[in-house]
Scaffold this motif. Structure first.
Motif, PDB file in Angstrom:
ATOM      1  N   TYR A 118       0.837  -1.202   0.000  1.00 31.80           N
ATOM      2  CA  TYR A 118       0.000   0.000   0.000  1.00 31.80           C
ATOM      3  C   TYR A 118       0.874   1.256   0.000  1.00 31.80           C
ATOM      4  O   TYR A 118       0.634   2.204  -0.751  1.00 31.80           O
ATOM      5  CB  TYR A 118      -0.901   0.015   1.234  1.00 31.80           C
ATOM      6  CG  TYR A 118      -2.071  -0.929   1.192  1.00 31.80           C
ATOM      7  CD1 TYR A 118      -3.029  -0.847   0.190  1.00 31.80           C
ATOM      8  CD2 TYR A 118      -2.243  -1.902   2.174  1.00 31.80           C
ATOM      9  CE1 TYR A 118      -4.117  -1.710   0.159  1.00 31.80           C
ATOM     10  CE2 TYR A 118      -3.321  -2.766   2.148  1.00 31.80           C
ATOM     11  CZ  TYR A 118      -4.254  -2.668   1.140  1.00 31.80           C
ATOM     12  OH  TYR A 118      -5.331  -3.527   1.117  1.00 31.80           O
ATOM     13  N   GLU A 119       1.862   1.260   0.862  1.00 30.92           N
ATOM     14  CA  GLU A 119       2.743   2.424   0.965  1.00 30.92           C
ATOM     15  C   GLU A 119       3.466   2.680  -0.361  1.00 30.92           C
ATOM     16  O   GLU A 119       3.612   3.821  -0.791  1.00 30.92           O
ATOM     17  CB  GLU A 119       3.761   2.218   2.091  1.00 30.92           C
ATOM     18  CG  GLU A 119       4.674   3.410   2.314  1.00 30.92           C
ATOM     19  CD  GLU A 119       5.609   3.212   3.490  1.00 30.92           C
ATOM     20  OE1 GLU A 119       6.746   3.701   3.435  1.00 30.92           O
ATOM     21  OE2 GLU A 119       5.200   2.541   4.464  1.00 30.92           O
ATOM     22  N   ARG A 120       3.905   1.614  -1.019  1.00 32.34           N
ATOM     23  CA  ARG A 120       4.605   1.767  -2.295  1.00 32.34           C
ATOM     24  C   ARG A 120       3.679   2.360  -3.353  1.00 32.34           C
ATOM     25  O   ARG A 120       4.094   3.207  -4.159  1.00 32.34           O
ATOM     26  CB  ARG A 120       5.135   0.416  -2.768  1.00 32.34           C
ATOM     27  CG  ARG A 120       5.949   0.498  -4.068  1.00 32.34           C
ATOM     28  CD  ARG A 120       6.536  -0.837  -4.449  1.00 32.34           C
ATOM     29  NE  ARG A 120       5.500  -1.829  -4.713  1.00 32.34           N
ATOM     30  CZ  ARG A 120       5.755  -3.077  -5.104  1.00 32.34           C
ATOM     31  NH1 ARG A 120       7.009  -3.491  -5.230  1.00 32.34           N
ATOM     32  NH2 ARG A 120       4.765  -3.915  -5.334  1.00 32.34           N
ATOM     33  N   ALA A 121       2.413   1.945  -3.359  1.00 27.15           N
ATOM     34  CA  ALA A 121       1.458   2.487  -4.326  1.00 27.15           C
ATOM     35  C   ALA A 121       1.259   3.987  -4.109  1.00 27.15           C
ATOM     36  O   ALA A 121       1.212   4.768  -5.077  1.00 27.15           O
ATOM     37  CB  ALA A 121       0.123   1.753  -4.214  1.00 27.15           C
ATOM     38  N   LEU A 122       1.150   4.396  -2.852  1.00 20.25           N
ATOM     39  CA  LEU A 122       0.995   5.819  -2.552  1.00 20.25           C
ATOM     40  C   LEU A 122       2.242   6.599  -2.955  1.00 20.25           C
ATOM     41  O   LEU A 122       2.156   7.691  -3.527  1.00 20.25           O
ATOM     42  CB  LEU A 122       0.718   6.009  -1.058  1.00 20.25           C
ATOM     43  CG  LEU A 122      -0.543   5.359  -0.486  1.00 20.25           C
ATOM     44  CD1 LEU A 122      -0.646   5.620   1.012  1.00 20.25           C
ATOM     45  CD2 LEU A 122      -1.788   5.863  -1.198  1.00 20.25           C
ATOM     46  N   ARG A 127       5.397  10.373  -6.334  1.00 18.47           N
ATOM     47  CA  ARG A 127       6.613  10.634  -7.109  1.00 18.47           C
ATOM     48  C   ARG A 127       6.266  11.193  -8.485  1.00 18.47           C
ATOM     49  O   ARG A 127       6.931  12.096  -8.989  1.00 18.47           O
ATOM     50  CB  ARG A 127       7.433   9.351  -7.257  1.00 18.47           C
ATOM     51  CG  ARG A 127       8.105   8.904  -5.967  1.00 18.47           C
ATOM     52  CD  ARG A 127       8.859   7.599  -6.172  1.00 18.47           C
ATOM     53  NE  ARG A 127       9.411   7.091  -4.923  1.00 18.47           N
ATOM     54  CZ  ARG A 127      10.112   5.975  -4.823  1.00 18.47           C
ATOM     55  NH1 ARG A 127      10.353   5.249  -5.908  1.00 18.47           N
ATOM     56  NH2 ARG A 127      10.572   5.579  -3.651  1.00 18.47           N
ATOM     57  N   GLY A 128       5.209  10.641  -9.073  1.00 17.72           N
ATOM     58  CA  GLY A 128       4.778  11.157 -10.366  1.00 17.72           C
ATOM     59  C   GLY A 128       4.272  12.584 -10.279  1.00 17.72           C
ATOM     60  O   GLY A 128       4.516  13.390 -11.186  1.00 17.72           O
ATOM     61  N   ARG A 129       3.588  12.910  -9.199  1.00 13.20           N
ATOM     62  CA  ARG A 129       3.067  14.264  -9.030  1.00 13.20           C
ATOM     63  C   ARG A 129       4.148  15.259  -8.650  1.00 13.20           C
ATOM     64  O   ARG A 129       4.020  16.459  -8.910  1.00 13.20           O
ATOM     65  CB  ARG A 129       1.964  14.262  -7.951  1.00 13.20           C
ATOM     66  CG  ARG A 129       0.698  13.537  -8.326  1.00 13.20           C
ATOM     67  CD  ARG A 129       0.001  14.178  -9.535  1.00 13.20           C
ATOM     68  NE  ARG A 129      -0.226  15.594  -9.331  1.00 13.20           N
ATOM     69  CZ  ARG A 129      -1.294  16.100  -8.697  1.00 13.20           C
ATOM     70  NH1 ARG A 129      -2.225  15.280  -8.233  1.00 13.20           N
ATOM     71  NH2 ARG A 129      -1.442  17.405  -8.559  1.00 13.20           N
ATOM     72  N   PHE A 130       5.203  14.773  -8.006  1.00 14.05           N
ATOM     73  CA  PHE A 130       6.260  15.666  -7.523  1.00 14.05           C
ATOM     74  C   PHE A 130       7.461  15.727  -8.466  1.00 14.05           C
ATOM     75  O   PHE A 130       8.518  16.224  -8.093  1.00 14.05           O
ATOM     76  CB  PHE A 130       6.736  15.217  -6.142  1.00 14.05           C
ATOM     77  CG  PHE A 130       5.710  15.391  -5.049  1.00 14.05           C
ATOM     78  CD1 PHE A 130       4.554  16.121  -5.261  1.00 14.05           C
ATOM     79  CD2 PHE A 130       5.904  14.815  -3.799  1.00 14.05           C
ATOM     80  CE1 PHE A 130       3.603  16.274  -4.255  1.00 14.05           C
ATOM     81  CE2 PHE A 130       4.964  14.970  -2.787  1.00 14.05           C
ATOM     82  CZ  PHE A 130       3.808  15.700  -3.023  1.00 14.05           C
ATOM     83  N   GLY A 136      11.765  15.831  -4.546  1.00 20.17           N
ATOM     84  CA  GLY A 136      10.441  15.278  -4.812  1.00 20.17           C
ATOM     85  C   GLY A 136      10.295  13.830  -4.384  1.00 20.17           C
ATOM     86  O   GLY A 136       9.283  13.451  -3.791  1.00 20.17           O
ATOM     87  N   THR A 137      11.306  13.010  -4.656  1.00 14.81           N
ATOM     88  CA  THR A 137      11.241  11.602  -4.261  1.00 14.81           C
ATOM     89  C   THR A 137      11.234  11.464  -2.750  1.00 14.81           C
ATOM     90  O   THR A 137      10.492  10.648  -2.186  1.00 14.81           O
ATOM     91  CB  THR A 137      12.428  10.829  -4.856  1.00 14.81           C
ATOM     92  OG1 THR A 137      12.361  10.884  -6.290  1.00 14.81           O
ATOM     93  CG2 THR A 137      12.414   9.378  -4.405  1.00 14.81           C
ATOM     94  N   LEU A 138      12.054  12.265  -2.084  1.00 13.53           N
ATOM     95  CA  LEU A 138      12.089  12.238  -0.625  1.00 13.53           C
ATOM     96  C   LEU A 138      10.735  12.634  -0.058  1.00 13.53           C
ATOM     97  O   LEU A 138      10.209  11.982   0.851  1.00 13.53           O
ATOM     98  CB  LEU A 138      13.178  13.179  -0.110  1.00 13.53           C
ATOM     99  CG  LEU A 138      13.241  13.379   1.406  1.00 13.53           C
ATOM    100  CD1 LEU A 138      13.547  12.061   2.108  1.00 13.53           C
ATOM    101  CD2 LEU A 138      14.294  14.430   1.756  1.00 13.53           C
ATOM    102  N   GLN A 139      10.153  13.708  -0.577  1.00 14.00           N
ATOM    103  CA  GLN A 139       8.842  14.134  -0.102  1.00 14.00           C
ATOM    104  C   GLN A 139       7.798  13.038  -0.308  1.00 14.00           C
ATOM    105  O   GLN A 139       6.985  12.764   0.574  1.00 14.00           O
ATOM    106  CB  GLN A 139       8.402  15.398  -0.848  1.00 14.00           C
ATOM    107  CG  GLN A 139       9.219  16.639  -0.528  1.00 14.00           C
ATOM    108  CD  GLN A 139       8.700  17.847  -1.296  1.00 14.00           C
ATOM    109  OE1 GLN A 139       7.494  18.085  -1.373  1.00 14.00           O
ATOM    110  NE2 GLN A 139       9.615  18.607  -1.872  1.00 14.00           N
TER     111      GLN A 139
END
Length: 222
Positions: A118-122, A127-130, A136-139
């Protein structure tokens, strides 16, 4: 058939214990063959979590259907509520499963692997939005972990209470904390999108070329 296998499995788990129950015991009680069991569940562990694959698919679809103007943090919080809805649809079963996973280390490890999916899906959605954001990846990873932690904190409190109380309100409160911490606020602008503001102090009457040079020098130091 699928529901009958789950019902038979949990009846035996409660009567005999998880470790003492075999797949043969489950299919015998359900009145079907082993092939029928494995058509629905790859392993005995999977019969304990029969609805997570569907929920994960629903979550992935929900995230992919989001619009560009959606607040990404709000979107992942709403996606997490799909998991709550799955648990709240059958409180008795959810409480039984919670008690069982507390007793069986192997099931607890299996549950953690499900939570990680679940966490990976979120995180992948964020990541795509950021893309293009600084860190962005860290956020994305931090926010996804925060959403899962907040959701699970409220959900497990509800399960420990034997499904009493308002699970939706508890999860909404927990996710509101994440939303308030990481979500975009009206009028806010991301740090990476803000324009530089430079203040230059100069003598009255200084030639314009000198003022421009001071500005260029200041920007150059950044």
């Amino acid at each position: 058939m699928r529901d009958a296998l789950v019902a038979a499995a949990f009846q035996l788990f409660l009567e005999r214990g998880y470790e003492q129950t075999t797949v043969d015991d489950i299919v015998a009680l359900a009145g079907v063959g082993r092939r029928s069991f494995f058509r629905y569940f790859p392993s005995k562990e999977d019969v304990v979590f029969p609805d997570h694959e569907r929920c994960l698919a629903d979550m992935t679809a929900f995230l992919s259907e989001g619009a560009d103007e959606d607040d990404p943090v709000q979107r992942v919080c709403d996606a997490a509520r799909l998991v709550l809805r799955m648990y709240a649809e059958n409180p008795t079963f959810s409480v039984q499963r919670y008690r069982l996973t507390r007793k069986v280390p192997g099931l607890r490890a299996y549950e953690l692997s499900v939570v990680w999916r679940y966490e990976r899906a979120l995180a992948e959605y964020l990541r795509g939005r950021f893309t293009g954001r600084r860190d962005g990846t860290l956020q994305a990873d931090v926010i996804a972990a925060g959403v899962v932690a907040a959701h699970n904190n409220a959900l497990r409190s509800w399960l420990r209470s034997d499904g009493q109380g308002n699970a939706t309100a508890a999860v909404d409160h927990a996710l509101g904390y994440v939303r308030g911490t990481f979500g975009d606020r009206p009028g806010d602008t991301a740090v990476e999108d803000q324009e530089d503001v430079v203040v230059v102090i100069s003598r009255r009457g200084a030639p314009m070329w000198r003022v421009v040079r001071e500005i260029e020098s200041t920007l150059g130091r950044d």
